[in-house]
Motif scaffolding. Structure first.
Motif, PDB file in Angstrom:
ATOM      1  N   ALA A 180       0.843  -1.201   0.000  1.00 10.82           N
ATOM      2  CA  ALA A 180       0.000   0.000   0.000  1.00 10.82           C
ATOM      3  C   ALA A 180       0.873   1.243   0.000  1.00 10.82           C
ATOM      4  O   ALA A 180       1.935   1.281   0.626  1.00 10.82           O
ATOM      5  CB  ALA A 180      -0.913  -0.003   1.220  1.00 10.82           C
ATOM      6  N   GLU A 181       0.420   2.265  -0.711  1.00  9.49           N
ATOM      7  CA  GLU A 181       1.191   3.498  -0.849  1.00  9.49           C
ATOM      8  C   GLU A 181       0.409   4.688  -0.332  1.00  9.49           C
ATOM      9  O   GLU A 181      -0.825   4.665  -0.248  1.00  9.49           O
ATOM     10  CB  GLU A 181       1.559   3.714  -2.320  1.00  9.49           C
ATOM     11  CG  GLU A 181       2.408   2.604  -2.913  1.00  9.49           C
ATOM     12  CD  GLU A 181       2.718   2.834  -4.379  1.00  9.49           C
ATOM     13  OE1 GLU A 181       2.375   3.933  -4.887  1.00  9.49           O
ATOM     14  OE2 GLU A 181       3.279   1.928  -5.019  1.00  9.49           O
ATOM     15  N   GLU A 182       1.123   5.727   0.018  1.00  9.29           N
ATOM     16  CA  GLU A 182       0.507   6.947   0.512  1.00  9.29           C
ATOM     17  C   GLU A 182      -0.572   7.438  -0.466  1.00  9.29           C
ATOM     18  O   GLU A 182      -0.358   7.491  -1.670  1.00  9.29           O
ATOM     19  CB  GLU A 182       1.567   8.034   0.685  1.00  9.29           C
ATOM     20  CG  GLU A 182       1.015   9.354   1.195  1.00  9.29           C
ATOM     21  CD  GLU A 182       2.095  10.397   1.427  1.00  9.29           C
ATOM     22  OE1 GLU A 182       1.745  11.600   1.487  1.00  9.29           O
ATOM     23  OE2 GLU A 182       3.285  10.020   1.550  1.00  9.29           O
ATOM     24  N   GLY A 183      -1.725   7.769   0.095  1.00 10.49           N
ATOM     25  CA  GLY A 183      -2.828   8.242  -0.734  1.00 10.49           C
ATOM     26  C   GLY A 183      -3.771   7.167  -1.217  1.00 10.49           C
ATOM     27  O   GLY A 183      -4.835   7.475  -1.772  1.00 10.49           O
ATOM     28  N   ASP A 184      -3.423   5.892  -1.014  1.00 11.73           N
ATOM     29  CA  ASP A 184      -4.345   4.814  -1.359  1.00 11.73           C
ATOM     30  C   ASP A 184      -5.557   4.858  -0.429  1.00 11.73           C
ATOM     31  O   ASP A 184      -5.449   5.214   0.755  1.00 11.73           O
ATOM     32  CB  ASP A 184      -3.673   3.446  -1.213  1.00 11.73           C
ATOM     33  CG  ASP A 184      -2.681   3.153  -2.320  1.00 11.73           C
ATOM     34  OD1 ASP A 184      -2.558   3.975  -3.243  1.00 11.73           O
ATOM     35  OD2 ASP A 184      -2.014   2.100  -2.250  1.00 11.73           O
ATOM     36  N   ALA A 185      -6.709   4.463  -0.941  1.00  6.71           N
ATOM     37  CA  ALA A 185      -7.894   4.294  -0.108  1.00  6.71           C
ATOM     38  C   ALA A 185      -7.990   2.831   0.306  1.00  6.71           C
ATOM     39  O   ALA A 185      -7.563   1.939  -0.433  1.00  6.71           O
ATOM     40  CB  ALA A 185      -9.152   4.704  -0.866  1.00  6.71           C
ATOM     41  N   ILE A 186      -8.524   2.598   1.496  1.00  8.40           N
ATOM     42  CA  ILE A 186      -8.718   1.224   1.955  1.00  8.40           C
ATOM     43  C   ILE A 186     -10.134   1.071   2.477  1.00  8.40           C
ATOM     44  O   ILE A 186     -10.585   1.842   3.325  1.00  8.40           O
ATOM     45  CB  ILE A 186      -7.683   0.821   3.035  1.00  8.40           C
ATOM     46  CG1 ILE A 186      -7.988  -0.595   3.564  1.00  8.40           C
ATOM     47  CG2 ILE A 186      -7.626   1.838   4.175  1.00  8.40           C
ATOM     48  CD1 ILE A 186      -6.922  -1.156   4.470  1.00  8.40           C
ATOM     49  N   LEU A 187     -10.862   0.115   1.925  1.00 16.09           N
ATOM     50  CA  LEU A 187     -12.249  -0.138   2.298  1.00 16.09           C
ATOM     51  C   LEU A 187     -12.269  -1.077   3.509  1.00 16.09           C
ATOM     52  O   LEU A 187     -11.722  -2.191   3.460  1.00 16.09           O
ATOM     53  CB  LEU A 187     -12.996  -0.754   1.112  1.00 16.09           C
ATOM     54  CG  LEU A 187     -14.536  -0.780   1.075  1.00 16.09           C
ATOM     55  CD1 LEU A 187     -15.112  -1.721   2.118  1.00 16.09           C
ATOM     56  CD2 LEU A 187     -15.110   0.608   1.247  1.00 16.09           C
ATOM     57  N   LEU A 188     -12.892  -0.639   4.579  1.00 11.04           N
ATOM     58  CA  LEU A 188     -12.979  -1.409   5.818  1.00 11.04           C
ATOM     59  C   LEU A 188     -14.446  -1.600   6.200  1.00 11.04           C
ATOM     60  O   LEU A 188     -15.226  -0.655   6.150  1.00 11.04           O
ATOM     61  CB  LEU A 188     -12.248  -0.680   6.953  1.00 11.04           C
ATOM     62  CG  LEU A 188     -10.766  -0.396   6.734  1.00 11.04           C
ATOM     63  CD1 LEU A 188     -10.254   0.592   7.782  1.00 11.04           C
ATOM     64  CD2 LEU A 188      -9.953  -1.696   6.788  1.00 11.04           C
ATOM     65  N   HIS A 189     -14.810  -2.815   6.582  1.00 11.94           N
ATOM     66  CA  HIS A 189     -16.166  -3.094   7.037  1.00 11.94           C
ATOM     67  C   HIS A 189     -16.228  -2.780   8.533  1.00 11.94           C
ATOM     68  O   HIS A 189     -15.491  -3.374   9.326  1.00 11.94           O
ATOM     69  CB  HIS A 189     -16.533  -4.553   6.807  1.00 11.94           C
ATOM     70  CG  HIS A 189     -16.468  -4.982   5.362  1.00 11.94           C
ATOM     71  ND1 HIS A 189     -17.488  -5.691   4.749  1.00 11.94           N
ATOM     72  CD2 HIS A 189     -15.513  -4.817   4.409  1.00 11.94           C
ATOM     73  CE1 HIS A 189     -17.165  -5.936   3.487  1.00 11.94           C
ATOM     74  NE2 HIS A 189     -15.962  -5.406   3.267  1.00 11.94           N
ATOM     75  N   ALA A 190     -17.102  -1.868   8.933  1.00 11.61           N
ATOM     76  CA  ALA A 190     -17.124  -1.415  10.320  1.00 11.61           C
ATOM     77  C   ALA A 190     -17.440  -2.545  11.297  1.00 11.61           C
ATOM     78  O   ALA A 190     -16.919  -2.583  12.414  1.00 11.61           O
ATOM     79  CB  ALA A 190     -18.142  -0.284  10.483  1.00 11.61           C
ATOM     80  N   CYS A 191     -18.301  -3.465  10.880  1.00 13.72           N
ATOM     81  CA  CYS A 191     -18.628  -4.638  11.705  1.00 13.72           C
ATOM     82  C   CYS A 191     -19.351  -5.638  10.812  1.00 13.72           C
ATOM     83  O   CYS A 191     -19.807  -5.301   9.721  1.00 13.72           O
ATOM     84  CB  CYS A 191     -19.503  -4.265  12.902  1.00 13.72           C
ATOM     85  SG  CYS A 191     -21.184  -3.728  12.456  1.00 13.72           S
ATOM     86  N   ALA A 192     -19.450  -6.880  11.280  1.00  8.40           N
ATOM     87  CA  ALA A 192     -20.172  -7.931  10.551  1.00  8.40           C
ATOM     88  C   ALA A 192     -19.732  -7.996   9.099  1.00  8.40           C
ATOM     89  O   ALA A 192     -20.526  -7.822   8.174  1.00  8.40           O
ATOM     90  CB  ALA A 192     -21.685  -7.711  10.647  1.00  8.40           C
ATOM     91  N   HIS A 193     -18.457  -8.258   8.904  1.00  7.05           N
ATOM     92  CA  HIS A 193     -17.870  -8.281   7.560  1.00  7.05           C
ATOM     93  C   HIS A 193     -18.695  -9.138   6.611  1.00  7.05           C
ATOM     94  O   HIS A 193     -19.070 -10.271   6.919  1.00  7.05           O
ATOM     95  CB  HIS A 193     -16.441  -8.832   7.639  1.00  7.05           C
ATOM     96  CG  HIS A 193     -15.724  -8.871   6.327  1.00  7.05           C
ATOM     97  ND1 HIS A 193     -15.822  -9.942   5.457  1.00  7.05           N
ATOM     98  CD2 HIS A 193     -14.904  -7.978   5.728  1.00  7.05           C
ATOM     99  CE1 HIS A 193     -15.073  -9.705   4.379  1.00  7.05           C
ATOM    100  NE2 HIS A 193     -14.515  -8.518   4.527  1.00  7.05           N
ATOM    101  N   ASN A 194     -18.989  -8.552   5.466  1.00 11.53           N
ATOM    102  CA  ASN A 194     -19.735  -9.243   4.410  1.00 11.53           C
ATOM    103  C   ASN A 194     -18.757  -9.600   3.291  1.00 11.53           C
ATOM    104  O   ASN A 194     -18.160  -8.703   2.698  1.00 11.53           O
ATOM    105  CB  ASN A 194     -20.834  -8.310   3.891  1.00 11.53           C
ATOM    106  CG  ASN A 194     -21.687  -8.922   2.790  1.00 11.53           C
ATOM    107  OD1 ASN A 194     -21.515 -10.067   2.417  1.00 11.53           O
ATOM    108  ND2 ASN A 194     -22.612  -8.132   2.271  1.00 11.53           N
TER     109      ASN A 194
END
Length: 416
Positions: A180-194
């Motif tokens: 991962a590099e500076e400025g990349d976005a990362i999608l995270l599931h807040a809870c109950a990962h689908n």
């Protein structure tokens, strides 16, 4: 010749296609474990009692303004309530510190969680222009479509260990650390990962936050199950609130859905929140202004029906308390069905370990079944789930859990 002569078909959405197949199946023992909607033990939809009460009160009020336009950013009262629910703000706290924190957050109403994800992806693609977005492997299939349409290249980080059927936290962190590099976005599931039902624990969330801060990644939270997963809206928002409060100099955003936790699937109630770094409150109105520019060109403003229901519930202490009880009812039934399926598979001595079913949480379980086993379940037993092996636990009931367990036992023993 039509200008569309080179138009190629795209694959049908698997979940909706599976639901259509289930609907046309006339087998009396059929079981739907595909679509992610809550069902009662009788397999029927459950309009939340608190939602029914809110609807009755709204009907009695007979407001002449109930069908009017709102602002482009949406219903302002609803947005404040949605923000406070997501980030844990108390309306009774008037401290300068809290007001400063609120001032960092720009919020707009969206067409449910999907719309919030799409709006956020489009906003980042046009303004931040990330080189790539990191999605968990696996992730909700629509995440791939949303970011593809936004024109942002996608990469995946390890998330699911198929051998142990557990969270691959080591692989996740190692990949992000190295690639991962500076400025990349990362999608995270807040809870109950689908779709896996596997979430980092609190100490792991802290490590993820540290990594995002150190490598200057942009966290994009998808919060689709707040309160539905554990029965506690506060517990299910822990990760989002930790990032907000413990990493005040880090930008992030949150896509918030009310489909699952209010049972408002068809009402399309959602919000998008953009969190600015500490000290940058002056940019909030500009962020909202730019989000409104995108909204105006797509859907002009969010729908009012569902948001009025949420607003009615969250502005009344009695109804809010009832909503929290409704959340506990839904989450406890899901947990009881996980336990029942697990215990039945253990009783049958189904080959393999099935402990992961009760270790996962939320609506879905990544069962570990192979595509060929999934197809066999459908063809032989009329049990419908995604080819990835993802099962919607809400489709289980006291009436069918034994049948489903026996079906799985037979398929696991006889189909590779």
């Amino acid at each position: 010749m039509t200008v569309l002569s080179t138009l190629a078909p795209v694959p049908s959405d698997e979940i909706f296609a599976l639901n259509r197949a289930y609907a046309t199946d006339d087998n009396p023992q059929k079981v739907s474990l595909g679509v992610g909607v809550y069902r009662t033990d009788d397999g029927k939809p459950w309009p939340l009692p608190v939602v029914c009460e809110a609807e009755q009160r709204l009907l009695a009020e007979d407001s002449p303004f109930r069908h009017e336009y709102t602002a482009i950013e949406g219903d302002m009262a609803f947005l404040e309530l949605a923000r406070d629910l997501m980030f844990g703000f108390s309306s009774k706290d008037t401290s300068e510190e809290l007001q400063n924190t609120k001032g960092r957050i720009g919020s707009v109403q969206t067409v449910a969680g999907t719309g919030a994800n799409h709006l956020g992806a489009l906003f980042l693609a046009t303004q931040m222009k990330p080189k790539r977005v990191w999605l968990s492997n696996p992730s909700w299939a629509n995440h791939l479509t949303i970011w593809e349409l936004a024109g942002v290249p996608r990469k995946t980080y390890p998330y699911y260990n198929a051998t142990t059927r557990s969270l691959d936290f080591t692989g996740m962190m190692a990949t992000l650390e190295e690639e991962a590099e500076e400025g990349d976005a990362i999608l995270l599931h807040a809870c109950a990962h689908n779709p896996t039902g596997l979430d980092p624990n609190k100490e792991q969330w802290k490590e993820i936050a540290d990594l995002c801060e150190r490598k200057k990644l942009f966290p994009f939270f998808d919060s689709a199950y707040q309160g539905f997963a554990s029965g506690s809206a506060d517990e299910d928002a822990w990760a989002v609130r930790y990032f907000l409060n413990e990493k005040p100099n880090m930008e992030m955003c949150v896509a918030q859905s009310f489909s699952k936790n209010f049972g408002l699937y068809g009402q399309r109630v959602g919000a998008f929140h953009y969190v600015l770094p500490n000290g940058d409150q002056k940019l909030r109105d500009i962020v909202v202004n730019n989000l409104c520019h995108l909204i105006r060109g797509e859907y002009s403003m969010g729908p009012t029906g569902g948001c009025n229901i949420v607003k009615k519930v969250l502005t009344n202490d009695e109804l809010t308390a009832q909503w929290h009880e409704d959340l506990k009812i839904m989450s406890s039934r899901i947990k009881s069905m996980r336990k029942a399926l697990y215990e039945e598979l253990v009783r049958l001595q189904t080959p393999g370990s099935w402990k992961h079913i009760v270790e996962q949480n939320g609506m879905f379980s990544y069962t570990g079944l192979t595509p060929s086993q999934v197809y066999a379940l459908k063809d032989k037993y009329h049990v419908y789930l995604l080819k990835s092996g993802r099962a919607s636990i809400s489709g289980l009931s006291k009436k069918n859990v034994t049948y489903v367990a026996q079906a799985i036992d037979d398929i696991v023993r006889n189909v590779n």
